[in-house]
Design a protein around this motif. Structure first.
Motif, PDB file in Angstrom:
ATOM      1  N   LEU A 149       0.824  -1.203   0.000  1.00  0.00           N
ATOM      2  CA  LEU A 149       0.000   0.000   0.000  1.00  0.00           C
ATOM      3  C   LEU A 149       0.862   1.259   0.000  1.00  0.00           C
ATOM      4  O   LEU A 149       0.549   2.238  -0.674  1.00  0.00           O
ATOM      5  N   LEU A 150       1.964   1.232   0.741  1.00  0.00           N
ATOM      6  CA  LEU A 150       2.884   2.375   0.733  1.00  0.00           C
ATOM      7  C   LEU A 150       3.490   2.570  -0.653  1.00  0.00           C
ATOM      8  O   LEU A 150       3.693   3.711  -1.096  1.00  0.00           O
ATOM      9  N   ASN A 151       3.794   1.468  -1.330  1.00  0.00           N
ATOM     10  CA  ASN A 151       4.319   1.582  -2.693  1.00  0.00           C
ATOM     11  C   ASN A 151       3.313   2.289  -3.602  1.00  0.00           C
ATOM     12  O   ASN A 151       3.698   3.015  -4.524  1.00  0.00           O
ATOM     13  N   ALA A 152       2.032   2.052  -3.339  1.00  0.00           N
ATOM     14  CA  ALA A 152       1.003   2.707  -4.142  1.00  0.00           C
ATOM     15  C   ALA A 152       0.956   4.204  -3.847  1.00  0.00           C
ATOM     16  O   ALA A 152       0.914   5.033  -4.757  1.00  0.00           O
ATOM     17  N   VAL A 153       0.977   4.549  -2.581  1.00  0.00           N
ATOM     18  CA  VAL A 153       0.895   5.955  -2.191  1.00  0.00           C
ATOM     19  C   VAL A 153       2.110   6.739  -2.672  1.00  0.00           C
ATOM     20  O   VAL A 153       1.995   7.887  -3.122  1.00  0.00           O
ATOM     21  N   TYR A 154       3.291   6.131  -2.581  1.00  0.00           N
ATOM     22  CA  TYR A 154       4.535   6.836  -2.929  1.00  0.00           C
ATOM     23  C   TYR A 154       5.137   6.303  -4.227  1.00  0.00           C
ATOM     24  O   TYR A 154       6.354   6.244  -4.387  1.00  0.00           O
ATOM     25  N   SER A 155       4.264   5.897  -5.157  1.00  0.00           N
ATOM     26  CA  SER A 155       4.769   5.380  -6.429  1.00  0.00           C
ATOM     27  C   SER A 155       5.534   6.462  -7.170  1.00  0.00           C
ATOM     28  O   SER A 155       5.217   7.648  -7.090  1.00  0.00           O
ATOM     29  N   GLY A 156       6.581   6.061  -7.872  1.00  0.00           N
ATOM     30  CA  GLY A 156       7.418   7.003  -8.612  1.00  0.00           C
ATOM     31  C   GLY A 156       8.691   6.308  -9.049  1.00  0.00           C
ATOM     32  O   GLY A 156       8.850   5.092  -8.887  1.00  0.00           O
ATOM     33  N   TRP A 158      11.690   6.370  -7.801  1.00  0.00           N
ATOM     34  CA  TRP A 158      12.489   5.759  -6.727  1.00  0.00           C
ATOM     35  C   TRP A 158      11.896   4.421  -6.300  1.00  0.00           C
ATOM     36  O   TRP A 158      12.631   3.441  -6.142  1.00  0.00           O
ATOM     37  N   THR A 159      10.580   4.350  -6.122  1.00  0.00           N
ATOM     38  CA  THR A 159       9.943   3.092  -5.718  1.00  0.00           C
ATOM     39  C   THR A 159      10.174   2.013  -6.759  1.00  0.00           C
ATOM     40  O   THR A 159      10.463   0.855  -6.427  1.00  0.00           O
ATOM     41  N   THR A 160      10.066   2.383  -8.028  1.00  0.00           N
ATOM     42  CA  THR A 160      10.297   1.419  -9.109  1.00  0.00           C
ATOM     43  C   THR A 160      11.720   0.875  -9.045  1.00  0.00           C
ATOM     44  O   THR A 160      11.951  -0.337  -9.188  1.00  0.00           O
ATOM     45  N   GLU A 161      12.698   1.753  -8.826  1.00  0.00           N
ATOM     46  CA  GLU A 161      14.094   1.318  -8.745  1.00  0.00           C
ATOM     47  C   GLU A 161      14.348   0.469  -7.506  1.00  0.00           C
ATOM     48  O   GLU A 161      15.059  -0.534  -7.557  1.00  0.00           O
ATOM     49  N   ALA A 162      13.771   0.854  -6.374  1.00  0.00           N
ATOM     50  CA  ALA A 162      13.966   0.094  -5.134  1.00  0.00           C
ATOM     51  C   ALA A 162      13.417  -1.319  -5.276  1.00  0.00           C
ATOM     52  O   ALA A 162      14.010  -2.296  -4.794  1.00  0.00           O
ATOM     53  N   LYS A 163      12.285  -1.456  -5.968  1.00  0.00           N
ATOM     54  CA  LYS A 163      11.671  -2.776  -6.152  1.00  0.00           C
ATOM     55  C   LYS A 163      12.549  -3.689  -7.009  1.00  0.00           C
ATOM     56  O   LYS A 163      12.518  -4.909  -6.852  1.00  0.00           O
ATOM     57  N   LYS A 164      13.359  -3.108  -7.891  1.00  0.00           N
ATOM     58  CA  LYS A 164      14.269  -3.937  -8.692  1.00  0.00           C
ATOM     59  C   LYS A 164      15.288  -4.649  -7.793  1.00  0.00           C
ATOM     60  O   LYS A 164      15.680  -5.778  -8.062  1.00  0.00           O
ATOM     61  N   TYR A 165      15.712  -3.981  -6.735  1.00  0.00           N
ATOM     62  CA  TYR A 165      16.683  -4.575  -5.814  1.00  0.00           C
ATOM     63  C   TYR A 165      16.035  -5.552  -4.828  1.00  0.00           C
ATOM     64  O   TYR A 165      16.625  -6.579  -4.483  1.00  0.00           O
ATOM     65  N   PHE A 166      14.817  -5.228  -4.352  1.00  0.00           N
ATOM     66  CA  PHE A 166      14.270  -5.917  -3.193  1.00  0.00           C
ATOM     67  C   PHE A 166      12.948  -6.658  -3.427  1.00  0.00           C
ATOM     68  O   PHE A 166      12.508  -7.367  -2.529  1.00  0.00           O
ATOM     69  N   SER A 167      12.327  -6.519  -4.598  1.00  0.00           N
ATOM     70  CA  SER A 167      10.955  -6.998  -4.730  1.00  0.00           C
ATOM     71  C   SER A 167      10.727  -7.991  -5.858  1.00  0.00           C
ATOM     72  O   SER A 167       9.571  -8.278  -6.183  1.00  0.00           O
ATOM     73  N   LYS A 168      11.767  -8.496  -6.457  1.00  0.00           N
ATOM     74  CA  LYS A 168      11.618  -9.458  -7.541  1.00  0.00           C
ATOM     75  C   LYS A 168      11.991 -10.859  -7.060  1.00  0.00           C
ATOM     76  O   LYS A 168      12.776 -11.025  -6.116  1.00  0.00           O
ATOM     77  N   GLU A 202      18.116   7.325   9.972  1.00  0.00           N
ATOM     78  CA  GLU A 202      17.951   8.758   9.728  1.00  0.00           C
ATOM     79  C   GLU A 202      17.044   9.421  10.754  1.00  0.00           C
ATOM     80  O   GLU A 202      16.846  10.642  10.712  1.00  0.00           O
ATOM     81  N   GLY A 203      16.461   8.610  11.649  1.00  0.00           N
ATOM     82  CA  GLY A 203      15.624   9.170  12.702  1.00  0.00           C
ATOM     83  C   GLY A 203      14.299   9.722  12.218  1.00  0.00           C
ATOM     84  O   GLY A 203      13.765  10.678  12.793  1.00  0.00           O
ATOM     85  N   ILE A 204      13.751   9.121  11.153  1.00  0.00           N
ATOM     86  CA  ILE A 204      12.473   9.568  10.619  1.00  0.00           C
ATOM     87  C   ILE A 204      11.556   8.369  10.428  1.00  0.00           C
ATOM     88  O   ILE A 204      11.999   7.223  10.474  1.00  0.00           O
ATOM     89  N   ALA A 205      10.282   8.633  10.197  1.00  0.00           N
ATOM     90  CA  ALA A 205       9.322   7.556   9.947  1.00  0.00           C
ATOM     91  C   ALA A 205       9.556   6.959   8.571  1.00  0.00           C
ATOM     92  O   ALA A 205      10.040   7.632   7.658  1.00  0.00           O
ATOM     93  N   LEU A 206       9.184   5.692   8.421  1.00  0.00           N
ATOM     94  CA  LEU A 206       9.352   5.007   7.138  1.00  0.00           C
ATOM     95  C   LEU A 206       8.624   5.764   6.025  1.00  0.00           C
ATOM     96  O   LEU A 206       9.161   5.942   4.932  1.00  0.00           O
ATOM     97  N   GLU A 207       7.411   6.204   6.308  1.00  0.00           N
ATOM     98  CA  GLU A 207       6.637   6.941   5.310  1.00  0.00           C
ATOM     99  C   GLU A 207       7.349   8.227   4.903  1.00  0.00           C
ATOM    100  O   GLU A 207       7.336   8.604   3.720  1.00  0.00           O
ATOM    101  N   TYR A 209      10.559   8.730   4.920  1.00  0.00           N
ATOM    102  CA  TYR A 209      11.712   8.386   4.085  1.00  0.00           C
ATOM    103  C   TYR A 209      11.267   8.163   2.640  1.00  0.00           C
ATOM    104  O   TYR A 209      11.909   8.644   1.701  1.00  0.00           O
ATOM    105  N   MET A 210      10.148   7.448   2.452  1.00  0.00           N
ATOM    106  CA  MET A 210       9.669   7.193   1.100  1.00  0.00           C
ATOM    107  C   MET A 210       9.229   8.493   0.420  1.00  0.00           C
ATOM    108  O   MET A 210       9.484   8.700  -0.777  1.00  0.00           O
ATOM    109  N   ALA A 211       8.569   9.369   1.167  1.00  0.00           N
ATOM    110  CA  ALA A 211       8.143  10.651   0.596  1.00  0.00           C
ATOM    111  C   ALA A 211       9.355  11.502   0.214  1.00  0.00           C
ATOM    112  O   ALA A 211       9.361  12.158  -0.837  1.00  0.00           O
ATOM    113  N   LYS A 212      10.381  11.461   1.037  1.00  0.00           N
ATOM    114  CA  LYS A 212      11.594  12.246   0.794  1.00  0.00           C
ATOM    115  C   LYS A 212      12.290  11.823  -0.496  1.00  0.00           C
ATOM    116  O   LYS A 212      12.845  12.645  -1.226  1.00  0.00           O
TER     117      LYS A 212
END
Length: 361
Positions: A149-156, A158-168, A202-207, A209-212
């Protein structure tokens, strides 16, 4: 938002079907994006795929499919991806049902499948409205994980590239560190884990970090961080043990990466603690060695029988402050602490009042 219910024959759904890891998954005359950026990887098991095809062959209705319509009259599939890909993959000859592939069927059976009508709910609206609807309809079947669901909210990008490393399936994160990670890459467990770790660093919430990083052109920093964590673990604790799987290694790395450790001494200590009958949680050995906190080991407690016997011997008097207490206001304590070689044995037991016992910690 606008809504419209329409029927789509499977022959139209399959027209110009394409399933390519790089280019994406498309169907319906090439106009339907079956796997938009916010969707998960295909994860149906064989028995689930078979159930979809059997329902069609037996003329049983499938649940509704949900598409969103774009301004250019193309579509994005919002719910029903697993069923859609199952149908198209069967017609494409990628799996068999009861040892029969689609191309083995007679023409009447083929046409029965191709003429089957799917009921599709189509919506039109803003991206935000579509995403809100996407979350609303995600209430059945293979329910999305929080990270999906977070991937949907913060799709872009960066998310596409991150999924290549961790989601296949068999992604680089799996090949590097599957022994250290819980869950499944295609259900976004690996991505969620590393995001939990790096956002903590980084001392921030996961959400946040994804928004950043949502519109970054690459996820290289995330991948480099992950490699640093795993390389640190393998250096500090070079001998792998099965209970190292699923530990919060990134959190340990964030707290202790700048400390100096002797790996040989640590490994000897791990082996020693493993053999200690008083330690009931071997998964906590690594946290204990890094922090010195015995709570991670769940040191075996004294039995109620031994504590009551010792309480009576001490006549209810605290061995430290000398005051009298009810049994329920006292704790069993190691005279010689476990960390100094003390065992959870009757001869090493003393009863302390709760206040004195806590001051001993």
């Amino acid at each position: 938002m606008k809504y419209n219910l329409m029927s789509v024959k499977i022959r139209d759904l399959f027209d110009e079907y394409q399933n390519d890891e790089e280019e994406g998954v498309f169907g319906y005359h090439g106009k339907l994006n079956i796997r938009p950026k916010f969707q998960r990887e295909f994860c149906y098991k064989p028995e689930q795929q078979n159930a979809v095809i059997e329902s069609i062959l037996n003329k049983r209705p499938l649940n509704l499919f949900y598409w969103s319509k774009n301004e250019d009259n193309t579509y994005e599939l919002m719910d029903g991806q697993q069923r859609t890909i199952s149908i198209c993959n069967y017609i494409d000859g990628q799996f068999a049902l009861n040892f029969q592939y689609f191309f083995n069927l007679d023409e009447s059976q083929k046409n029965q499948i191709l003429d089957y009508e799917l009921m599709v709910y189509v919506c039109e609206g803003t991206d935000k409205e579509k995403l809100d609807w996407f979350q609303t309809i995600n209430i059945a079947g293979e329910k999305l994980t929080d990270q999906e669901l977070l991937n949907a909210v913060y799709s872009g990008t960066w998310t596409t590239e991150a999924k290549k490393y961790f989601s296949k399936t068999n992604c680089v994160a799996y090949n590097l560190a599957s022994d250290y990670l819980n869950g499944s890459s295609i259900r976004q467990d690996y991505l969620h884990t590393v995001l939990t770790w790096i956002s903590d660093a980084e001392g921030i919430a996961l959400e946040d970090y994804m928004a950043k990083h949502q519109h970054d052109i690459s996820a290289n920093d995330l991948w480099m961080y992950f490699q640093n964590v795993i390389n640190w673990v393998k250096t500090v604790f070079p001998n792998y043990r099965k209970y190292m799987k699923g530990l919060p290694w990134g959190i340990y790395y964030n707290r202790h990466k700048d400390e100096h450790y002797n790996s040989d001494e640590l490994e000897a200590r791990v082996a020693e603690i493993e053999m200690d009958d008083d330690v009931t949680n071997n998964k906590g050995i690594y946290a204990y060695l890094l922090t010195g906190e015995e709570k991670h080991l769940n040191i075996r407690a004294f039995s109620e029988k031994d504590k009551l016997r010792k309480y009576n011997e001490q006549e209810g008097v605290c061995a430290k402050c000398g005051n009298h207490f009810a049994y329920t206001d006292m704790d069993g304590d190691h005279i010689l602490p476990w960390s100094k070689g003390g065992k959870t044995e009757y001869d090493n037991l003393q009863m302390l009042c709760i206040s004195c016992n806590r001051s001993n910690l």
